[in-house]
Design an enzyme around this catalytic site. Sequence first.
Site, PDB file in Angstrom:
ATOM      1  CD  GLU A 177     -35.791 -17.507 -42.284  1.00 15.30           C
ATOM      2  OE1 GLU A 177     -35.515 -18.416 -43.086  1.00 15.30           O
ATOM      3  OE2 GLU A 177     -35.285 -17.439 -41.146  1.00 15.30           O
ATOM      4  CE  LYS A 219     -32.204 -16.703 -43.512  1.00 15.27           C
ATOM      5  NZ  LYS A 219     -31.367 -17.423 -42.532  1.00 15.27           N
TER       6      LYS A 219
END
Length: 350
Positions: A177, A219
């Site tokens: 992420e 992500k």
Amino acid sequence: MTANDLNAIARALVAPGKGILAADESSPTIKKRFDSIGVESTEENRRDYREMLFSAPGSEAHISGVILYDETLRQKAKDGRRLVDLLESKGIVPGIKVDAGAKELAGHPGEKVTEGLDGLRERLAEYVDLGAKFAKWRAVIAITDSLPSRTCIEVNAHGLARYAALCQEAGIVPIVEPEVLMDGRHTIARSEAVTGEILNETFEQLHRQGVSLEGMLLKPNMVLSGYECPEQASVEEVAEATVRTFERFVPAAVPGIVFLSGGQSDVLASAHLSAMNRLDAARRPWQLSFSYGRALQAPALKAWSGKPENVGAGQAAYMHRAACNGAARTGAYDASMEQGAASVKLVSQD
């Protein structure tokens, strides 16, 4: 666990029509959420709230996995079952947040680096024993006219790659992420340029660390105008800029991209994801899905308000947002699905 096993889990998490619930709020963060509805953030209340979400009837139709916080991974439902077992009984994959948070980057005012690599190998082994099948590590990148610095980009990308390699060694699918924050007055063009730079460095570092792209998920942020930018990009402009950026920098071997909502309203997060999935499928070698926190939970939290008699209402609100985002996975979301539901303006992170 083999590379094929990791790939199978990654693909299950981005199965058609499904996405991930990010329920990994730290204790200070969930306290703020509970404060907003006048509920004390006790371990029991946190358990009751998350059990309400996890046990929502039919949630497995749109939710493939749930990212848990360390406390939640160890908790039991009221009937004595572990919350992990409750999820797995519905075919929902349990995951775990493993980073230790973003801290000030020494020598670089206004920038942060995510910590938590020390002892991670041992923690991952414990999390596997507790039932986690995937993990998440978040890096945050601020934008100004002069930021991010090259140092900030490199140290965060390196940390993400080391985390991902350790996860795969342990038999856990890493969700990588790298979040470019949308706070500020920057244009969508500036957001696109910085997001591309972050992605380019992140995948370079993943390659250096020997991470199997087939056994991970990305992500990222969507490519948006800064929230204080006077000229906000349209839904279609956001979809085009986001997919164009990922075409350029995300290898086709990655099974899926699970977007964070990053402070968007719940309705807008659904609209942007749906618009991306309406673009030419040939431009999307990866599944485009969601890994939302507040954009899935905010209406449910308000409807529940800490009252046992409101569990049904809270689950209904949660399932409505899950269904909207499930439709967005195929480009089928439409504002008419809201049935008059009010958009909740959100300004904090997933």
